[in-house]
Design an enzyme around this catalytic site. Structure first.
Site, PDB file in Angstrom:
ATOM      1  N   GLU A  89       0.211 -17.824  50.060  1.00 54.94           N
ATOM      2  CA  GLU A  89      -0.314 -19.125  50.456  1.00 54.94           C
ATOM      3  C   GLU A  89      -1.363 -19.020  51.541  1.00 54.94           C
ATOM      4  O   GLU A  89      -1.448 -18.033  52.273  1.00 54.94           O
ATOM      5  CB  GLU A  89       0.818 -20.064  50.860  1.00 54.94           C
ATOM      6  CG  GLU A  89       1.684 -19.554  51.960  1.00 54.94           C
ATOM      7  CD  GLU A  89       2.864 -20.494  52.186  1.00 54.94           C
ATOM      8  OE1 GLU A  89       3.915 -20.279  51.550  1.00 54.94           O
ATOM      9  OE2 GLU A  89       2.745 -21.425  52.987  1.00 54.94           O
ATOM     10  N   CYS A 330       3.282 -21.508  57.483  1.00 61.51           N
ATOM     11  CA  CYS A 330       2.918 -20.585  56.421  1.00 61.51           C
ATOM     12  C   CYS A 330       4.153 -19.801  56.012  1.00 61.51           C
ATOM     13  O   CYS A 330       4.918 -19.359  56.844  1.00 61.51           O
ATOM     14  CB  CYS A 330       1.848 -19.633  56.930  1.00 61.51           C
ATOM     15  SG  CYS A 330       0.474 -19.517  55.825  1.00 61.51           S
TER      16      CYS A 330
END
Ligand code: SAH
Ligand code: SF4
Length: 341
Positions: A89, A330
């Site tokens: 990501e 994250c």
């Protein structure tokens, strides 16, 4: 097949020389790809058809696959699928001073910090420079705006993938490429001392951030395994050497975990530890995750911690809670996806 996004300008120049062609073609290719966003060699009008065919047979120009995107006012979170099916990501943060991207450097992470989703899932592999470069390109294509700064603070420990990360930095920093200024690139590490020393010798003006998260060994070893290999004294010495060598200010990241490392005592101890160092502390509110027990420090305690550092003349800021409204820090988007599998 080789991937074009893995190539630094100098590598591509060497390639053209090795096939008996002109070095400046490398610059042209860089400009097509990174400045004009043309990824098909046949569309590059100053490249002959024969050369385009050769390049097309040798280099892949494939981008990543977008799996999910979560959009909110300040942040976009992207989940990308790599060629081998692995998921990573990246996050776009829309600051008033420009667009900043947080990129991942590995699939998972072996450092095993107790508060972190990325470390809960072990490292599957290092990302290539191309995997990192393409996170930027994908987001740039998506928003159609310039990217002003990059932080390597996504999934993974960048200094456990040093060479690829440095290639990535050189590719995005190239004046013929995306041209992200070195001063606008920051690498965050959990504290791998030998790599901090190596980073200090690079001829780049990029920034260093250290995930400290605790003011003493007892506490730090409890939440960050890496501290057993590189205890605080060694880490602080490395930071001093880095500052001496580069003359650059270092960012100290300090995640505030309720009743763990957010006490007044910790704030005082941290002030003492950092006294006189050319650093600034970034206090990070913890993003709670469903798999990990830690809680976010209450706002009042965050302010108290901040005030103590200020009173002790330590430069300090509190990080804006960017990821908050969506899937938070994250690593969490991927963790959710991987758990579903
Ligand atoms: N491995 C590197 C870079 C990636 S982690 C490092 O540890 O520095 C980037 C930052 O996010 C680190 O400071 C890490 O401690 C922090 N982080 C991890 N989990 C978090 C969470 N749930 N909420 C807020 N920050 C988190
Ligand atoms: Fe790895 Fe950084 Fe997470 Fe620690 S905080 S597990 S080093 S990604």
């Amino acid at each position: 097949m080789k991937c074009i996004f893995d190539y630094k300008l100098s590598d591509l120049e060497n390639y053209f020389e090795s096939i008996g062609d002109k070095k400046f073609k490398a610059r042209q290719i860089f400009e097509w790809i990174y400045k004009k966003h043309i990824y098909d060699f046949y569309e590059m009008t100053n490249i002959s058809k024969t050369l385009a065919e050769k390049l097309n047979n040798e280099f892949s120009t494939k981008l990543l696959k977008l799996r999910t995107k979560q959009e909110s006012k300040l942040t976009n979170k992207y989940l990308f699928e790599l060629e081998d099916g692995n998921l990573i990501e990246a996050v776009l943060m829309k600051h008033d001073y420009g667009n900043s991207i947080c990129v991942s450097s590995q699939v998972g992470c072996n450092m095993g910090c107790s508060f972190c989703e990325s470390g809960r899932l072990k490292k599957v592999r290092d990302l290539t420079a191309a995997d990192m470069v393409r996170q930027i390109i994908m987001i740039q294509e998506d928003i159609n705006e310039r990217i002003d700064s990059v932080v390597v603070m996504g999934i993974g420990e960048p200094f456990d993938n040093y060479n690829n990360v440095m290639d990535f930095v050189r590719i995005i920093n190239s004046p013929y490429g995306i041209e992200i200024g070195a001063r606008h690139i920051t690498i965050s590490t959990s504290g791998l001392v030998p790599m901090i020393d190596k980073y200090a010798t690079e001829d780049l003006q990029t920034n260093l951030a250290i995930s400290l998260h605790a003011p003493n060994n007892e506490l730090r070893s409890r939440i960050m395994k890496v501290n057993k290999a590189y205890p605080i004294e060694e880490l602080i010495d490395a930071i001093k050497r880095y500052i001496d060598q580069t003359n650059r200010r270092v960012t100290i990241e300090y995640l505030l975990l309720k009743d763990v490392n957010d006490t007044d005592k910790c704030a005082n101890e941290l002030s003492k530890l950092l006294k006189g160092l050319n650093v600034y502390v970034n206090l990070i509110p913890y993003n709670e995750t469903s798999h990990i027990e830690y809680k976010t420090s209450p706002q009042a305690q965050v302010m108290k911690f901040y005030d103590i550092l200020k009173k002790n003349k330590i430069n300090v800021t509190i990080r804006k809670r960017f990821g908050d409204e969506i899937d938070a820090a994250c690593g969490q988007l991927r963790a959710n996806e991987v758990n579903k599998l």
